[in-house]
Scaffold this motif. Structure first.
Motif, PDB file in Angstrom:
ATOM      1  N   THR A  49     -17.570 -21.893 123.029  1.00 58.29           N
ATOM      2  CA  THR A  49     -17.155 -22.418 121.723  1.00 58.29           C
ATOM      3  C   THR A  49     -17.643 -23.844 121.526  1.00 58.29           C
ATOM      4  OG1 THR A  49     -15.165 -21.027 121.835  1.00 58.29           O
ATOM      5  CG2 THR A  49     -15.159 -22.817 120.233  1.00 58.29           C
ATOM      6  N   LEU A  50     -17.652 -24.629 122.605  1.00 54.11           N
ATOM      7  CA  LEU A  50     -18.157 -25.998 122.513  1.00 54.11           C
ATOM      8  C   LEU A  50     -19.662 -26.027 122.267  1.00 54.11           C
ATOM      9  CD1 LEU A  50     -16.233 -27.740 125.449  1.00 54.11           C
ATOM     10  CD2 LEU A  50     -15.724 -27.877 123.012  1.00 54.11           C
ATOM     11  N   CYS A  51     -20.362 -24.986 122.685  1.00 52.03           N
ATOM     12  CA  CYS A  51     -21.819 -24.963 122.571  1.00 52.03           C
ATOM     13  C   CYS A  51     -22.306 -24.490 121.211  1.00 52.03           C
ATOM     14  CB  CYS A  51     -22.416 -24.070 123.661  1.00 52.03           C
ATOM     15  SG  CYS A  51     -22.148 -24.649 125.354  1.00 52.03           S
ATOM     16  N   ALA A  65     -21.895 -34.725 127.530  1.00 58.20           N
ATOM     17  CA  ALA A  65     -21.003 -35.355 126.560  1.00 58.20           C
ATOM     18  C   ALA A  65     -19.598 -35.520 127.121  1.00 58.20           C
ATOM     19  CB  ALA A  65     -20.971 -34.526 125.275  1.00 58.20           C
ATOM     20  N   VAL A  66     -19.117 -34.513 127.855  1.00 54.66           N
ATOM     21  CA  VAL A  66     -17.790 -34.596 128.456  1.00 54.66           C
ATOM     22  C   VAL A  66     -17.739 -35.699 129.508  1.00 54.66           C
ATOM     23  CG1 VAL A  66     -16.091 -33.364 129.854  1.00 54.66           C
ATOM     24  CG2 VAL A  66     -17.258 -32.183 127.982  1.00 54.66           C
ATOM     25  N   VAL A  78     -18.867 -32.733 120.250  1.00 61.46           N
ATOM     26  CA  VAL A  78     -18.167 -32.037 121.331  1.00 61.46           C
ATOM     27  C   VAL A  78     -16.752 -32.563 121.512  1.00 61.46           C
ATOM     28  CG1 VAL A  78     -18.148 -31.598 123.817  1.00 61.46           C
ATOM     29  CG2 VAL A  78     -20.289 -31.433 122.543  1.00 61.46           C
ATOM     30  N   LEU A  79     -16.607 -33.873 121.654  1.00 63.31           N
ATOM     31  CA  LEU A  79     -15.305 -34.437 122.021  1.00 63.31           C
ATOM     32  C   LEU A  79     -14.374 -34.631 120.828  1.00 63.31           C
ATOM     33  CD1 LEU A  79     -16.280 -37.085 124.730  1.00 63.31           C
ATOM     34  CD2 LEU A  79     -15.586 -34.711 125.011  1.00 63.31           C
ATOM     35  N   LYS A  80     -14.899 -34.990 119.680  1.00 60.24           N
ATOM     36  CA  LYS A  80     -14.031 -35.296 118.548  1.00 60.24           C
ATOM     37  C   LYS A  80     -13.805 -34.107 117.622  1.00 60.24           C
ATOM     38  CE  LYS A  80     -14.978 -40.259 118.343  1.00 60.24           C
ATOM     39  NZ  LYS A  80     -15.410 -41.400 117.479  1.00 60.24           N
ATOM     40  N   TRP A  81     -14.796 -33.234 117.497  1.00 63.34           N
ATOM     41  CA  TRP A  81     -14.679 -32.138 116.546  1.00 63.34           C
ATOM     42  C   TRP A  81     -14.316 -30.809 117.207  1.00 63.34           C
ATOM     43  CZ3 TRP A  81     -19.735 -33.212 113.275  1.00 63.34           C
ATOM     44  CH2 TRP A  81     -19.564 -34.434 112.602  1.00 63.34           C
ATOM     45  N   ARG A  82     -15.003 -30.434 118.283  1.00 60.36           N
ATOM     46  CA  ARG A  82     -14.810 -29.106 118.867  1.00 60.36           C
ATOM     47  C   ARG A  82     -13.776 -29.060 119.984  1.00 60.36           C
ATOM     48  NH1 ARG A  82     -21.230 -27.249 119.234  1.00 60.36           N
ATOM     49  NH2 ARG A  82     -21.624 -27.324 116.968  1.00 60.36           N
TER      50      ARG A  82
END
Length: 354
Positions: A49-51, A65-66, A78-82
């Motif tokens: 889902t993150l991808c 990103a993580v 990645v971090l703020k939206w998904r």
């Protein structure tokens, strides 16, 4: 063949007496293995889902990103939206699965889930009152209304079903009746409301994770963490209560008090999930039974139901996001579709057994 072994946890986890006089608890290695595999599957779906999305990101760039090594755009996406949506799907799915396990254990019926009994409908009523009658549109106001509505419905069902104790079948029947009445009230509120506000409330009522960010997720994660000790106590008492009231009394457990405690814990879990994302149906119904069949256990367990609920919700949310991309669906639409098929199968199987 996977076997069961005894592991000594000391006296606080008192379930049975060991040979040395200490307390011991049976650990089902098959259940542990199933939980680990299902949890791994849920994490894999979360990573997928993150991808995927309007801006596809490779798995190695997601990891970067993580870890803080991604580009500014990758970190934002990645971090703020998904990430908040994935974390909420996992946590809320686990809460719903655990809640379903509690109610199915208390009622001793595979149909005894909070959405069938009507607690989700009561939470929706509370949210409608806040959104359409009081006129508040904020996330926290709506969540508070859903929480109050769910708890109030649970108390009403419990009191109406109480007759020298609460019997599982009576609780289900009363819950279905209360749910039917609340559904009529909800329809009346929507018909009388302004069209735009009614449409907004209807979208919330479908159950959706769309648009949720960390400021929405953080309070849910804190409250969910506070519920962990309650779940530990419930996990110890549920197997004893499953043996029957007489067996529970024989080991010093007040059956009716324990039943009330479990109902309250289940209501709190359901209310948290509903307050955060709306009434997401059928996860509580399906997760415990699917987990029970995978583990081969005679009854429903909290841990397997929780990890299965997390997998069901995060997978359903992935389908909701990508099935009609770029227009995301409310995740409740997917869970209702999957859960409806499961419910028909369950009713058919129970009918053949009878």
């Amino acid at each position: 063949m996977i076997s069961k072994s005894r592991v000594d946890f000391g006296r606080p986890m008192a379930v049975g007496r060991g040979f040395g006089g200490g307390w011991s608890v049976r650990v089902d290695l098959r259940m542990v293995s199933v939980c680990a595999l299902v949890a791994a599957a849920a994490i894999i779906v979360g990573v997928v889902t993150l991808c995927v999305g309007d801006l596809p990101i490779a798995p190695d760039r997601v990891l970067a990103a993580v870890m803080g090594d991604g580009s500014r755009m990758e970190t934002t996406v990645v971090l703020k939206w998904r990430m908040p949506r994935v974390v909420l799907a996992l946590v809320l799915g686990a809460l719903l699965g655990a809640s379903g396990a509690i109610f199915q254990s208390v009622t001793r019926n595979p149909l005894g889930s909070p959405d069938v009994i009507g607690f989700n409908t009561g939470a929706y009523t509370g949210a409608l009152v806040v959104i359409l009658l009081i006129g508040q549109k904020g996330y926290y106001e709506t969540a508070a209304g859903a929480l109050i509505g769910g708890v109030a419905t649970a108390l009403a069902v419990y009191l109406l079903a109480y007759k020298r104790g609460v019997q599982g079948f009576r609780l289900i029947i009363v819950g279905i009746a209360v749910s039917a009445m609340l559904t009529s009230i909800n329809a009346w509120i929507l018909v009388k409301a302004d069209l735009d506000r009614a449409m907004s409330a209807s979208v919330w009522g479908a159950g959706s994770l769309n648009g949720l960010r960390w400021d929405n997720a953080t309070p849910v994660l804190i409250v969910a963490a506070l519920c962990v000790p309650l779940l530990v106590v419930a996990a110890v008492r549920m197997p004893i209560l499953d043996l029957g009231d007489d067996a529970a009394k024989a080991v010093g457990l007040r059956a009716e008090g324990t039943r009330l405690y479990l109902i309250l814990v289940g209501v709190v879990l359901t209310a948290i999930a509903t307050a955060a994302a709306g009434p997401i149906a059928f996860v509580s119904l399906a997760a415990p039974q699917i987990a029970r069949r995978l583990t081969g256990a005679p009854g429903v367990g909290l841990a397997p139901a929780a990890v299965m609920g997390a997998l069901l919700l995060v997978a359903s949310d992935l389908v909701a996001q990508r099935a009609f991309a770029p227009t995301p669906l409310p995740v409740g639409v997917v869970t209702v579709s999957v859960g409806g098929i499961y419910l028909v199968w369950l009713l058919f199987k129970e009918g053949r057994r009878q």
